[in-house]
Design a protein around this motif. Structure first.
Motif, PDB file in Angstrom:
ATOM      1  N   LEU A 195       0.634  -0.853  -0.143  1.00 44.19           N
ATOM      2  CA  LEU A 195      -0.145  -0.258  -0.284  1.00 44.19           C
ATOM      3  C   LEU A 195       0.998   1.047   0.426  1.00 44.19           C
ATOM      4  N   SER A 196       0.429   2.518  -0.143  1.00 47.44           N
ATOM      5  CA  SER A 196       0.964   3.821  -0.495  1.00 47.44           C
ATOM      6  C   SER A 196       0.130   4.273  -0.373  1.00 47.44           C
ATOM      7  N   GLY A 197       0.841   6.115   0.054  1.00 50.99           N
ATOM      8  CA  GLY A 197       0.420   7.097   0.077  1.00 50.99           C
ATOM      9  C   GLY A 197      -0.228   7.563   1.743  1.00 50.99           C
ATOM     10  N   SER A 211       1.426  -0.930  13.947  1.00 54.44           N
ATOM     11  CA  SER A 211       1.292  -2.032  13.717  1.00 54.44           C
ATOM     12  C   SER A 211       0.056  -2.388  12.723  1.00 54.44           C
ATOM     13  N   SER A 212      -0.913  -1.520  12.407  1.00 54.36           N
ATOM     14  CA  SER A 212      -1.962  -2.151  12.140  1.00 54.36           C
ATOM     15  C   SER A 212      -1.976  -1.417  10.654  1.00 54.36           C
ATOM     16  N   PHE A 213      -0.751  -1.222  10.269  1.00 53.61           N
ATOM     17  CA  PHE A 213      -0.029  -0.684   8.753  1.00 53.61           C
ATOM     18  C   PHE A 213       1.189  -0.897   8.210  1.00 53.61           C
ATOM     19  N   SER A 214       2.328  -1.680   9.466  1.00 52.00           N
ATOM     20  CA  SER A 214       3.564  -1.771   9.348  1.00 52.00           C
ATOM     21  C   SER A 214       3.560  -2.268   7.517  1.00 52.00           C
ATOM     22  N   GLY A 215       4.744  -2.396   7.263  1.00 50.36           N
ATOM     23  CA  GLY A 215       5.387  -3.201   6.155  1.00 50.36           C
ATOM     24  C   GLY A 215       4.756  -3.357   4.447  1.00 50.36           C
ATOM     25  N   LEU A 219       3.243   4.271   2.825  1.00 50.39           N
ATOM     26  CA  LEU A 219       2.489   4.165   3.179  1.00 50.39           C
ATOM     27  C   LEU A 219       3.461   6.247   4.397  1.00 50.39           C
ATOM     28  N   CYS A 220       1.924   6.909   4.846  1.00 44.21           N
ATOM     29  CA  CYS A 220       2.006   7.643   5.337  1.00 44.21           C
ATOM     30  C   CYS A 220       1.292   8.500   6.218  1.00 44.21           C
ATOM     31  N   PRO A 227       6.034  11.825   8.892  1.00 44.60           N
ATOM     32  CA  PRO A 227       5.694  12.777   7.463  1.00 44.60           C
ATOM     33  C   PRO A 227       5.073  12.338   6.062  1.00 44.60           C
ATOM     34  N   CYS A 228       4.600  12.631   5.543  1.00 43.36           N
ATOM     35  CA  CYS A 228       4.130  12.709   4.432  1.00 43.36           C
ATOM     36  C   CYS A 228       4.751  13.792   3.366  1.00 43.36           C
TER      37      CYS A 228
END
Length: 647
Positions: A195-197, A211-215, A219-220, A227-228
């Motif tokens: 995933l990205s963005g 931990s819900s978004f790691s790996g 992503l940012c 920070p994005c």
């Protein structure tokens, strides 16, 4: 002529007799056998034609030959799932193929309009996310983790207003994360994908931590403390030597002057930053010295004194400890102890265990905080061990314990906030006298099933009890499902310094446990459940011992109360024979639960089965629940039984 009349009369009679016979619905044996032949090449499923389909392995819930819950986990199943076969099982509520070797695309399940939970994790599914799932408006649980599914996570999932769990980790999803805004979403994991963005900042997503978004390297956002970038990085235009901007002889001198200015500015800036750092370090050291002198009487453990400021959670002193999240992983929230201490607090209630607050953080995120009355009982190790057990309990009919805070004189428990209020408020409104109106019989059955399901899950953990079951300890979820709270907290009651309970709390308790020196038991929970069912049926809070007051006349008392409502023009029943049968069935269950002899009370598993039998018959014999103003959303237990075994 007479013979012809007789013949016509006989034909009409036979036709009427045929039409009057109830149509027998075909059971699910044929589609199940077709499913077995397509994916069970090793013949692990012992299904046989001609036997009762409701007794087949993996069929966990069944009524009149129609399967409601099919759990075929870790059964060495291979091949691909045929949508035509599965869509014939149109009474399915729960479908699980977890831990097999199934492959191909996840099939179209759009005909399974009753489906609430689907578990397809740990297989070899590929292709894109099954768009048909977004069309099933009753779906609450989607678990597709550990497969090879790719493509985008569809934004159409936002249409699932009841979505409770979404596990998509360990796949190959690409694109961005949709702006999930369902207040019902309590568990989310999209880690280890592509995933990205930016992670959207919504009320639903802000509760989840990194931990819900790691790996997901692309992503940012705030949730992962990454920070994005703006995406509008301006690059200086390249200057070609063959096209100088100034006349040839002056360019070198001008460049040297600029270079000197740049170097001088950099050196000056560095010196200024170093000076500022030295000043800040000196100030911090001075404050730390003062704080250490002031707190030296705390014995090094940190002073957690009870100097709570009105309207918030804040304590003076250092070494307060930390906020410990329960369960770990996707259950860890994205707020800190500092956020909690800065939150504004509103008192929701007080009891013998402690006080409950609504805490609104500066970010707008809301939690429920319970401040335990005795912060020293039991001992620290026993307290932590018991909290860790409670924190691992996960069920749709339990209010999840998210975190706890331990200091010298403070113990806080952090739960999800349920804005729809309690069952007590539903029955009695704002009245503190406990006088309310009986609920419609369909609502009584639905609430009773929710409570029995949650209580059974608690009882499946050896020695675990709720210990304080009453209508004010039942909260209403986003879909108005009933969820138990304050479970397992009776362990924290200090028998030497405990306050006297209120009359209502006392008479929810089984007679053998009204002496608070006695340890609570699971049969005592069953008794409390029976009292709560009587409260549903009558709208009356138990300010007295109902069994002692009415004895065997409890059924007559219940009917008289409901008849009073009928005479007042607010009929809580449907007024037909079917409703009377359901009321009687629920009344019989309550009477069995409030038996004075603990050994004569049914177990919660038996209670749940009786309620489900009554509800199942209600769906067949009456459709009044579809039009009743007291109708509740039909949410049944969302997990296969293995998901709720003792821990």
């Amino acid at each position: 002529m007479e013979r012809s009349y007789v013949f016509v009369f006989l034909c009409v009679s036979v036709l009427c007799l045929i039409l009057s016979q109830p149509a027998r619905s075909e059971d699910d044996s044929q589609p199940l056998l077709a499913l077995k032949s397509s994916i069970d090449v090793l013949h692990k499923l012992p299904w046989r034609q001609g036997t009762d389909v409701c007794t087949w392995a993996g069929v966990r819930d069944c009524f009149n030959g129609r399967v409601r819950k099919l759990v075929l986990e870790h059964s060495n199943l291979t091949g691909s799932l045929d949508s035509k076969i599965l869509n014939r099982l149109n009474q399915l509520r729960v479908l699980s193929f977890k831990g097999n070797s199934l492959s191909g695309q996840v099939p179209d399940l759009s005909a399974l309009i009753n489906l609430k939970s689907i578990f397809l994790s740990s297989n070899n599914f590929s292709g894109e996310f099954p768009s048909s799932l977004a069309l099933l408006h009753r779906v609450k649980v989607i678990v597709l983790s550990q497969n090879h599914i790719s493509g985008d996570i569809p934004a159409s999932l936002l249409n699932l207003r009841r979505l409770y769990i979404l596990y998509l980790e360990d796949n190959a999803f690409t694109g961005s994360i949709p702006r999930f805004n369902q207040t019902s979403l309590r568990y989310l994991n999209v880690s280890n994908n592509r995933l990205s963005g930016e992670i959207p900042v919504t009320a639903a997503l802000i509760r989840f931590n990194a931990s819900s978004f790691s790996g997901n390297a692309g992503l940012c956002g705030e949730s992962i403390h990454q920070p994005c970038k703006n995406g509008s990085v301006s690059l200086a235009p390249s200057i070609s030597p063959s096209h100088p901007l100034v006349p040839g002889g002056t360019a070198p001198a001008s460049n040297r002057a600029k270079l000197v200015k740049i170097i001088g500015g950099c050196v000056g800036g560095v010196v200024f930053i170093v000076v500022c750092m030295v000043v800040v370090w000196a100030i911090c050291r001075k404050r730390k010295t003062r704080g250490g002198a002031a707190g030296s009487g705390g014995g090094g453990g940190g002073d957690g004194g009870d100097s709570n400021k009105e309207g918030g959670f804040a304590w003076e002193g250092e070494g307060l400890g930390k906020l410990v999240f329960c369960g770990g992983g996707d259950r860890e929230m994205s707020y800190s102890l500092e956020d909690l201490l800065k939150a504004s607090a509103e008192t929701l209630g007080r009891g013998i265990i402690g006080s409950t607050y609504k805490a609104v953080m500066e970010s707008g995120f809301i939690v429920t905080v319970k401040r335990l009355k005795d912060a020293r009982y039991p001992g620290l190790e026993e307290f932590r061990a018991h909290i860790h057990v409670l924190g691992r309990l996960t069920h749709p009919n339990l209010v999840p314990l998210r975190a706890y805070f331990q200091a010298k004189e403070e113990r806080l428990l952090v739960y999800d906030y349920f804005p729809n209020g309690s069952l007590f408020s539903l029955i009695h409104g704002s009245k503190t006298s406990g006088g309310g109106k009986p609920l419609h019989w369909t609502s009584c059955l639905k609430i009773a099933e929710d409570l029995a399901t949650g209580l059974l899950y608690i009882h499946q953990n050896p020695g675990m009890t709720h210990g304080n079951l009453k209508s004010s300890n039942v909260l209403l979820g986003s879909d108005f499902e009933s969820c138990l709270t304050d479970y397992g907290l009776s362990t924290f009651l200090n028998p030497e310094s405990m306050d006297e309970p209120s009359a209502t709390s006392l008479f929810y308790r089984a007679p053998e446990c009204r002496n608070f020196q006695r340890s609570l038991t699971q049969p005592a929970d069953v008794y409390s459940f029976g009292v709560l069912v009587l409260e549903l049926l009558t709208g009356k809070t138990p300010f007295q011992d109902l069994v002692q007051t009415y004895g065997s006349d409890i059924p007559r008392w219940v009917r008289s109360v409901r008849e009073e409502e009928t005479e007042s023009g607010d009929d809580p029943a449907s007024g037909n024979e079917a409703s009377e049968e359901k009321l009687q069935a629920l009344l019989n269950i309550a009477m069995a639960c409030v038996s004075l002899v603990p050994e004569n009370r049914p177990t919660m598993r038996e209670v749940l089965k009786m309620i489900k039998d009554a509800r199942g018959e209600a769906h067949v014999s009456s459709n009044s629940s579809d039009h009743s103003p007291g109708r509740w959303s039909d949410t049944v237990q969302s997990f296969p039984r293995e998901e709720h075994q003792s821990i």
